[in-house]
Scaffold this motif. Structure first.
Motif, PDB file in Angstrom:
ATOM      1  N   SER A  74      59.446  52.734 -46.264  1.00  0.00           N
ATOM      2  CA  SER A  74      60.648  51.906 -46.428  1.00  0.00           C
ATOM      3  C   SER A  74      60.982  51.846 -47.908  1.00  0.00           C
ATOM      4  O   SER A  74      60.137  52.159 -48.750  1.00  0.00           O
ATOM      5  N   VAL A  75      62.214  51.448 -48.178  1.00  0.00           N
ATOM      6  CA  VAL A  75      62.554  51.180 -49.574  1.00  0.00           C
ATOM      7  C   VAL A  75      62.169  49.755 -49.938  1.00  0.00           C
ATOM      8  O   VAL A  75      61.666  49.479 -51.014  1.00  0.00           O
ATOM      9  N   GLY A  76      62.382  48.824 -48.979  1.00  0.00           N
ATOM     10  CA  GLY A  76      62.078  47.418 -49.222  1.00  0.00           C
ATOM     11  C   GLY A  76      60.587  47.172 -49.161  1.00  0.00           C
ATOM     12  O   GLY A  76      59.877  47.807 -48.379  1.00  0.00           O
ATOM     13  N   LEU A  99      66.723  57.376 -47.908  1.00  0.00           N
ATOM     14  CA  LEU A  99      67.547  56.716 -46.893  1.00  0.00           C
ATOM     15  C   LEU A  99      68.934  56.334 -47.385  1.00  0.00           C
ATOM     16  O   LEU A  99      69.735  55.778 -46.638  1.00  0.00           O
ATOM     17  N   ARG A 237      68.561  42.521 -46.548  1.00  0.00           N
ATOM     18  CA  ARG A 237      67.512  41.747 -45.903  1.00  0.00           C
ATOM     19  C   ARG A 237      68.120  40.467 -45.349  1.00  0.00           C
ATOM     20  O   ARG A 237      68.945  39.819 -46.004  1.00  0.00           O
ATOM     21  N   HIS A 285      68.195  46.436 -36.896  1.00  0.00           N
ATOM     22  CA  HIS A 285      67.661  46.974 -38.159  1.00  0.00           C
ATOM     23  C   HIS A 285      67.550  48.504 -38.090  1.00  0.00           C
ATOM     24  O   HIS A 285      66.466  49.071 -38.254  1.00  0.00           O
ATOM     25  N   MET A 297      61.551  60.078 -44.757  1.00  0.00           N
ATOM     26  CA  MET A 297      60.866  58.918 -45.335  1.00  0.00           C
ATOM     27  C   MET A 297      59.362  58.996 -45.076  1.00  0.00           C
ATOM     28  O   MET A 297      58.542  58.733 -45.972  1.00  0.00           O
TER      29      MET A 297
HETATM   30  C1  GLV Z   1      64.582  49.282 -44.504  1.00  0.00           C
HETATM   31  O1  GLV Z   1      65.016  48.195 -44.297  1.00  0.00           O
HETATM   32  C2  GLV Z   1      63.830  49.675 -45.658  1.00  0.00           C
HETATM   33  O2  GLV Z   1      63.477  48.817 -46.482  1.00  0.00           O
HETATM   34  O3  GLV Z   1      63.550  50.887 -45.779  1.00  0.00           O
END
Ligand code: GLV
Ligand code: GLV
Length: 326
Positions: A74-76, A99, A237, A285, A297
């Protein structure tokens, strides 16, 4: 002996094979206390952690004294206690670049779906209600040439601005921690403080990550600044928006509609008041959820973990200072 890692996400076989060239892989379902307890020895000896979701906090770190690197698909990374990881010299890796375009597509999908009431009218067709030519009760509002306001002008914000500006002729407003000269020169984006953006934009799009500063940034007072005709989109988020305040604003007509890919609680409880509102489009999501992007990813997260275990953190590392200390 190879180091071992805990894998808490299902990955394509070729990526698991890639991991197994370098590490022993212990696959578990999730990071719940029950799972940790049932696999206590494996967690205790693992040098790496790879997956998505779950909570990586002090309690988990206590159960993983040998951990050296964690890699999230994930990026988050708001589900990680970064300070605790850094204190313990554990590297945290993420996937900030794969992403971008896909999440920007998701944002545009929400803009279009809410404005044109795509879900509502498609549902009416399925119910057999399209029996004569349609009247205003089927109409939506235009997207093209309306003003879009982007909160959080990172990579995804840029990709959204590009779509809005070139694809839809939309004036672009943005708010971020700093001015973004590239967004201004390429997309004519105008920097605004948050209040100005909220009061001028027809589509307010939040892509903010969750931090102490962004929690409930969009509260009742801020939502009240939006135009009654404006539409709120969130694909960053959930907890950035005060959800009960949003429900109020939608119910009382203070804003026109909302398109949401993220929520304060996920999965969104089936009894959430949001789900009873016709002017809400709620997605599960799916921001980055395409076959192509999720594969990319995962592949990056695998390389990130293997690199981090070798102390290589030139990119995709949240706390690279750890590598220097080690
Ligand atoms: C998705 O929400 C992420 O953080 O990749
Ligand atoms: C946040 O997303 C920023 O770039 O300010």
């Amino acid at each position: 002996m190879k180091p071992s890692i805990i894998l808490y996400k299902t990955l394509p076989e070729n990526l698991v094979a890639r991991l197994k060239e370098k590490v022993d892989v212990i696959q578990v379902k999730n990071l719940s206390p029950e799972t940790v307890q049932a696999n206590a020895d494996a967690f205790a000896s693992a040098a790496g952690l790879l997956g998505a979701g779950g909570k990586v906090d002090g309690a988990l770190l206590t159960a993983m004294p040998a951990l050296r690197a964690a890699s999230t698909v994930s990026v988050g990374y708001d589900n990680f206690d970064v300070d605790a990881l850094t204190q313990r010299n554990v590297l945290l890796m993420h996937t900030p670049t794969e992403l971008t375009e896909t999440v920007a597509d998701t944002l545009m999908t929400l803009v279009l779906a809410t404005a044109r009431r795509v879900l509502e009218v498609a549902e009416r067709v399925k119910k057999g209600e399209w029996t004569s030519s349609i009247g205003p009760d089927w109409y939506g509002v235009d997207v093209h040439h309306k003003t879009i306001g982007i909160i959080g002008m990172g990579r995804i914000g840029m990709a959204l601005a590009q779509r809005a500006h070139f694809g839809f002729g939309m004036p672009v407003l943005y708010n971020a921690r700093r001015h973004h000269t590239e967004a201004e020169s390429r997309f004519g984006a105008r920097y605004c403080d948050l209040d100005t953006l909220l009061s001028e934009a027809d589509f307010v799009c939040s892509i903010l990550p969750l931090t102490d500063e962004t929690y409930h940034v969009l509260n009742a007072e801020k939502l009240a600044l939006m135009k009654p005709s404006a539409i709120l989109i969130n694909a960053g988020r959930g907890p950035v928006i005060d959800e009960p305040a949003l429900v109020d604003a939608l119910k009382s007509g203070k804003i026109h509609a909302a398109g949401l890919d993220v929520f304060e609680q996920e999965p969104l409880p089936v009894d959430s008041p949001l789900l009873s509102l016709p002017n809400v489009v709620a997605l599960p999501h799916i921001g980055s959820a395409t076959h192509e992007t999720r594969y990319n990813m995962a592949a990056t997260a695998v390389e990130n973990l293997l690199n981090a275990l070798e102390g290589k953190v030139e990119k995709n590392c949240v706390n690279p200072a750890v590598a220097k200390q080690a």
